[in-house]
Each structure stands twice: as C-alpha cells, then as structure tokens.
Write a protein that holds these residues in place. Sequence first.
Motif, PDB file in Angstrom:
ATOM      1  N   GLN A 468       0.629  -1.370  -0.079  1.00  0.00           N
ATOM      2  CA  GLN A 468       0.116  -0.059   0.005  1.00  0.00           C
ATOM      3  C   GLN A 468       1.023   1.320  -0.108  1.00  0.00           C
ATOM      4  O   GLN A 468       0.589   2.152  -0.651  1.00  0.00           O
ATOM      5  CB  GLN A 468      -0.901   0.147   1.356  1.00  0.00           C
ATOM      6  CG  GLN A 468      -2.035  -1.144   1.031  1.00  0.00           C
ATOM      7  CD  GLN A 468      -2.698  -1.214   2.282  1.00  0.00           C
ATOM      8  OE1 GLN A 468      -2.832  -0.277   3.545  1.00  0.00           O
ATOM      9  NE2 GLN A 468      -3.689  -1.941   2.570  1.00  0.00           N
ATOM     10  N   LEU A 469       1.895   1.207   0.707  1.00  0.00           N
ATOM     11  CA  LEU A 469       2.758   2.544   0.843  1.00  0.00           C
ATOM     12  C   LEU A 469       3.695   2.327  -0.496  1.00  0.00           C
ATOM     13  O   LEU A 469       4.018   3.310  -0.988  1.00  0.00           O
ATOM     14  CB  LEU A 469       3.845   2.519   1.958  1.00  0.00           C
ATOM     15  CG  LEU A 469       3.211   2.411   3.400  1.00  0.00           C
ATOM     16  CD1 LEU A 469       4.070   1.977   4.384  1.00  0.00           C
ATOM     17  CD2 LEU A 469       2.683   3.984   3.614  1.00  0.00           C
ATOM     18  N   PHE A 470       4.174   1.214  -1.140  1.00  0.00           N
ATOM     19  CA  PHE A 470       4.977   1.317  -2.073  1.00  0.00           C
ATOM     20  C   PHE A 470       4.322   1.882  -3.290  1.00  0.00           C
ATOM     21  O   PHE A 470       4.871   2.698  -4.174  1.00  0.00           O
ATOM     22  CB  PHE A 470       5.307  -0.300  -2.624  1.00  0.00           C
ATOM     23  CG  PHE A 470       6.116  -0.459  -3.503  1.00  0.00           C
ATOM     24  CD1 PHE A 470       7.542  -0.438  -3.226  1.00  0.00           C
ATOM     25  CD2 PHE A 470       5.939  -0.647  -4.999  1.00  0.00           C
ATOM     26  CE1 PHE A 470       8.303  -0.621  -4.508  1.00  0.00           C
ATOM     27  CE2 PHE A 470       6.928  -0.862  -5.898  1.00  0.00           C
ATOM     28  CZ  PHE A 470       7.956  -0.905  -5.686  1.00  0.00           C
ATOM     29  N   PHE A 471       3.204   1.815  -3.780  1.00  0.00           N
ATOM     30  CA  PHE A 471       2.575   2.076  -4.794  1.00  0.00           C
ATOM     31  C   PHE A 471       2.277   3.868  -4.736  1.00  0.00           C
ATOM     32  O   PHE A 471       2.074   4.122  -5.678  1.00  0.00           O
ATOM     33  CB  PHE A 471       1.329   1.339  -5.120  1.00  0.00           C
ATOM     34  CG  PHE A 471       1.391   0.070  -5.694  1.00  0.00           C
ATOM     35  CD1 PHE A 471       2.368  -0.451  -6.456  1.00  0.00           C
ATOM     36  CD2 PHE A 471       0.777  -1.126  -4.746  1.00  0.00           C
ATOM     37  CE1 PHE A 471       2.616  -1.788  -6.742  1.00  0.00           C
ATOM     38  CE2 PHE A 471       1.021  -2.332  -5.284  1.00  0.00           C
ATOM     39  CZ  PHE A 471       2.010  -2.835  -6.119  1.00  0.00           C
ATOM     40  N   THR A 472       2.167   4.517  -3.615  1.00  0.00           N
ATOM     41  CA  THR A 472       2.052   5.487  -3.462  1.00  0.00           C
ATOM     42  C   THR A 472       3.056   6.737  -2.963  1.00  0.00           C
ATOM     43  O   THR A 472       2.809   7.726  -2.691  1.00  0.00           O
ATOM     44  CB  THR A 472       0.674   5.779  -2.420  1.00  0.00           C
ATOM     45  OG1 THR A 472       1.158   5.267  -1.244  1.00  0.00           O
ATOM     46  CG2 THR A 472      -0.834   5.046  -2.893  1.00  0.00           C
ATOM     47  N   SER A 473       4.244   6.058  -2.925  1.00  0.00           N
ATOM     48  CA  SER A 473       5.218   6.660  -2.466  1.00  0.00           C
ATOM     49  C   SER A 473       6.292   7.050  -3.440  1.00  0.00           C
ATOM     50  O   SER A 473       6.035   6.619  -4.689  1.00  0.00           O
ATOM     51  CB  SER A 473       5.756   5.613  -1.378  1.00  0.00           C
ATOM     52  OG  SER A 473       5.115   5.534  -0.321  1.00  0.00           O
ATOM     53  N   SER A 474       7.232   7.680  -2.949  1.00  0.00           N
ATOM     54  CA  SER A 474       8.320   8.349  -4.090  1.00  0.00           C
ATOM     55  C   SER A 474       9.263   6.926  -4.692  1.00  0.00           C
ATOM     56  O   SER A 474       9.298   5.959  -4.114  1.00  0.00           O
ATOM     57  CB  SER A 474       9.156   9.262  -3.282  1.00  0.00           C
ATOM     58  OG  SER A 474       9.907   8.324  -2.204  1.00  0.00           O
TER      59      SER A 474
END
Length: 749
Positions: A468-474
């Motif tokens: 979830q964090l991977f796809f929305t992070s830098s």
Amino acid sequence: MQRRQSSKIPKLHLHAHHKHQTDLSAWRQRGTTDSEKTIQNHQSPDNQENDSKQGSLEEALSYFQRVPEHVSLKKDSVLQKNLATVESVALQRGLPPEGFEVLLNVALSGKLADTVNTRILMSLIPASVIPENSIVSSVSWLCVGKCSDKIQLLFLRWLITVFDFIDHKEQINALYGFFFYFLQDEKLCPYVCHVLYLLTRKENVLPFRIRKLLDLQSKMGMQPHLQALLSLYKLFHPELVTITLPGKVKAYFKNSEGPWKAAINAIRQKKQENSPVPLQLFLGTAQRQWRKRKWNSQMVVPASSTNENYLEDKTKQCVALSTTTEYFPVEQLQSFSQLLQNIHCLEFPAQMGSVLTNPLLLHYMNCKKDEAVNLRLHYWMGQTLEEECTWCVVDNSRQEEFKEFLETIYKAECFLQEGFSSCEEFLYKSLPLWDGSCCQSQVLKLVSWISINRFSEMKSLLYDPLAQLFFTSSLYFKCSVLESMRELLQNWLISHVIHLDSESDSQDHSLNSTLSGLVDAVAQLINFVGQISTAALRLESDITLLMHFILSFYEIVCDMYLQYNLPLLIMPPAGVFYPALLSMESVSLNRLCYIMYRYRTNLVAAKENYLEKKKAPQFRFSSKTYKEYNQYLIAMVGCLWTSNAFEKDSHPQGLHMDEELLKKTAVKEYKRSLNIVHHPALMIYALSFLQQAFPDDTTFNLSLIKGKKWDWYLEYLYANGLKGLKLFIESSINRISQASDHKAENVQE
C-alpha cells in the motif's frame, strides 16, 4: 499490603541500618567534587541560582531527617517550604544519591500524611544513580507496615521505574523472599511480580515459590503478571514448572512509569542542551556516556555513583560481595578472555538495553543461548518499542532519538545475524499505521531481519502494508523497499545454509519439513517482489535506478540452487524481463545477460543432479520454470543475435508481432533491425567501434559490422566491461560456445 505484623516475615527496622544511612553533615563537609568545580568554572551569572538551590536542598534534607510526626502541611510553613524546595530541585536538576534514603524513610515511615508522602515519592527523580542501601532501608519500612497501601503501591511503581538507576542489586536480591511474600496482596500483586521479574536469578526459583504462584493463578485466573514470572521460572527450571504457558502475551505488566520517566527525560535533555561541559561531568561518570531517553540510559552499564568517596565505598562493598557469590558482574567484564573464563557465572545487568551496545554481551548471547536473558530482553525491547514508537503516539517530537534506538537494534541484529522476536512483533503491529516516512531507513533495515517463522501470515502482516505504501510513495521509497526485500531474502538464504551445516547429521524428515517451509516462504517473497517490481516499472517509466534494485534482487534469485543449496528457482515476470531486455542502458542489459547465464547454470546443474539419482528427489523444479526460461532465451537470442525476436518469441507477453504489423512500421529490413549491433543499449558501442575501425567513413553504416568485423565487435564489447553479455553469448549461442570450447581445448593441449 496491609499493616500487619506476621511471624512469617522477620521485622527489619530502620535502626538496623544505621551504618548505611546517609550522613548529611559529612556530605556537606566534603565540599565540591572535581566535576562540580569544573562546572562552577563554566557557570554564567544566570546559573548562580543553582548554588543557592543546592544549599536550600541540604537544609531541606536536614529538616526531613529530623521532622517530627504528624506535622500538618497546611499549618506548618516550614514543611511547606522544604517540600517545595525538594520538588523544585528534583524537577529541575534531579536529586543526588545522598538524598534518597532520607526522603524514602520519611515517606514510608508514616510520620506525615499521605498527601505529603505522595508528593515526596513523586519528587524522587534521580540525577544519576540511586544507592542500593536506600532501597534496602525502604523495604524494612514496608515490612513494618507503617505506611498506607496507597503509599506502598506508589513506592513499588517508583522502584520499577528507576530500577535501572540503582547502583547495585546484591542486597536487594537478598530481600527476594520479602517481596515474594507480598504477592498475596491482590492490589499490589502485579507490581510485586514486576519487581520479582527484574530480580529473579536461578537460585531464587524454588519449588515452594512455584507452588505459591500456581495457587495464586488458580485463585486469580490466568493473569499476565503471574504468567510472566512463571515463564521466567520455567526457563530456569523447566522440570519444576510443568504447566503449559501461553507463547505470546501482548503485555506482561502494566505501565508503572507515572510522571518519573518524563521528568528524568526532561532533566537529561536540559542538561545536554544547556551545559557548556559534557553531561558526564554533571553525573561524575566521565568514562560513561549518558543519553536523554530511557532506552539510551540503559545502553551502558551505569557507574556506581556521582561522588568519588561514595564510589570508593561501593567498590569495596562490591569486592566483598564478589568473594561470596558465584556471579561475575558485567561491570568488570573488559575483554573476550574474561568472557570465556566467566561465561558460566556471568550475571547480566538489570538494564537489558546495555546488551545491545556491548559486543562481549552479544557474544555471550550467541554462544550461551540463555533463554532467561532472551526473555528479559524480549520484554524490555517490546515494551520500549510499543511505548515510544513515534508514529503510534501523539508526541512525536523525539523522532531523532527513536531513530537512534532503532539503529542500535539493527546493529545488534547484524552482529547476532538474527532478528529479535520482540522487534518483529513490533513491526507487524505498527506497519499498518506507518506513513512510510518516519524513521524510513531504520524500519526497512529492521524488516530485513524478520524471521521466517510466521511466513504463512506474512502477506497480511508484512507484504500488504508495504504494498500500500509502495504504490503511493516516491521513487526513493520504492528502491528502499526493494533493497530491504533483497537483504531479507539473502538473510533467509544464509540462515538456511548455516542450518544445513549444523543439522547435517540429523534425520532427513526434520530437514525436509524445515526445507519445505523455507521454500514456500522464499517463493512467496519472490512472487511479491515480482508483482511490485512490474507495477513500479510501469509507474516510473522503466527508470534505470529502479531497474538497478530489481536486478540486484534477481541476481540472488538466479543462483539460489548452487549458491545457497535451495531447490527453488523462479524466473522474473515478463514485466521485469522485457523492460530489462529492451533497456536503453547497457548496464541493465549486461546484468540481465549475467542473470540469464546463472539461471542456465543452475537449471543445468539441477537437471544433471536429478538424472544422476535413481529415485526422484522430494524437491524438483517444475516444467514451467524450464519452459519460461526457454521462452526468455529465445527472445534474448532473437534480440541480440538472430534478429528474429519479433517472429520467434513465443511468450504471451513477449515481442511477437504479425508480419503485416511489422510492414506497417515502415522500417526497412525489419527482420535484421534488432541485434547486438542495432540494440538501443549497444548502439553507442557500435558507433564507437565504427569510428575506430573506419576512421575515414563518416556515414556510420552499421551494416559494415559483419563477418570478421562482427567477431571484432564482440571482442570490443567484452573489452568495455560487458562481462555478463560475454558469459551469456558464450553459453547460449552454439557457434560462440563451440568456438570457446575449442579454444579451451587448445590451451589445455
């Protein structure tokens, strides 16, 4: 803890401890220590107020040493003044070691009202350490029963909070039986269990105490504080504690820290920020480095006292004690040879955090595998992580200090070559709440040491929150996650190799069951990385930096069979393979060639190993793996050698195109338009080669590279560092591989 006189408990009276009591007049006559003089030399006019406060504190302690009984706080201005002085100095600077016995005797003797006693106990904030004899004297007052239950409970909470500040524990441990007796008080039982948990040694575990704990558990039910003590007892004597205890408990003990922890932290921070001299001069422990937070204060074994004479007295006591006990104090442990000589009688410090920064104690943990030590460290670390996690609490102003703590845990895990179970549980619970930015580097480093024990739950506990964090992070976060996953895989594989070496003589059945779980966990991890890598390349437009971290991961995957003896190979997904194959960067293409070469080497070795054995092994590569490798191989050879990738590639997500579609591209000679000369990643080399081979030709006609010049061009590529390309071509293309074999035979002749 009622006010009772029991024949079961010997009465310890304060008069029995005259030789240990603080002599305030002698303390005043000593004058200032060298460290105090150093501080005075650096003081500014604004700090001169501290001298007057020091004198007021001496007067207040003298007053409380001789305070009459039943003095009313409202009516006695002298009591009000001296109590306010103690509170003010305690909150601003902390109390010196010499003041604790006086104030504890007053608070626990019952001379004054509970309101005053409560304020005194709340003011017991140490500036450095707490003398052991002051705690022994306090326990004597508990046995007499002069103070109320409320004060007794508050004292126990304070004792738990400042336990790591007590200079020695030998005499306190001798009072183990007194503390144990108070377990029958239902209100105080959780806090007494906590004190006993901190004090327990192997010789303290006796059959009658186990029976008493079991009786209490049958009356009170499965209380976590009783389970904690029974678990510790079972580690020391498993033959005596035969009941089954829960494997995991969320929290063994209640939070007992109250206002003391915040006050201690504030004092440390204030001294570090405002002092022109190092903090250790304030504490009189120049050889130690004290830090602001609770976990950092436990990172070193504390010195005995702030006063030189006091330190000398305590050293003599410690020497005397060491002659009558079988334990070797860690304060005296200075070398590895000492560790080897005393490893059988080493006593770990109560402040378990000091283990994390002490290489000798970490060596002990590696060699001894002491379950009692592991349990203590597990409890301390789990409680600290849960309470201080900066993204799980409202106050996140101490993020830098929490980063330092996580970094310390990571370094200890690297030293031990395994993760801490309490840290793993913390990650599983906190990752769903993590924003991906707070302590990013430290959290992902800790993720790389997660064990394989709960691989069946990793999708929900680890992979889903990270995805979830991977796809929305830098882009940087994506690369950091991939690097963490690479290190996690490598740590699992290295642990597997070590396990194989240590269990080589064990039964095949146990090895196969362990191996089966590892294969499933590794396959799950590789598939997860393949999925997020495919999505990331699309989101970031196949950027080279991201490709670097993805290929670094698959450089480990391609060699798992031969390098780590794991019977598993998984090909990269098409969403990773084809972007690397058609990359504009020669570095990515070269690394892909090396990866495919290692896949081939591992698959050939596995097949040969299978054919040599008469019976089929339990673990065997699936035909799907061989089929997918062959599809990728055809595509690579078509792109780099035969120029027929658009016609021969049979992968569902590959490069195959209908001839009619190729004609519509208006590319002349499209059947020869993609090879080692025309590949976008290698064209710069082809142009450079033409410039050197035909310096007079300005047309840069790439069709000139054929025949012998093709072979020269290959040598030119190899000379420019494309070793992966060389290995792939020589192993996978018949003409080149046969020529290489023939050349090798000539060299041997």
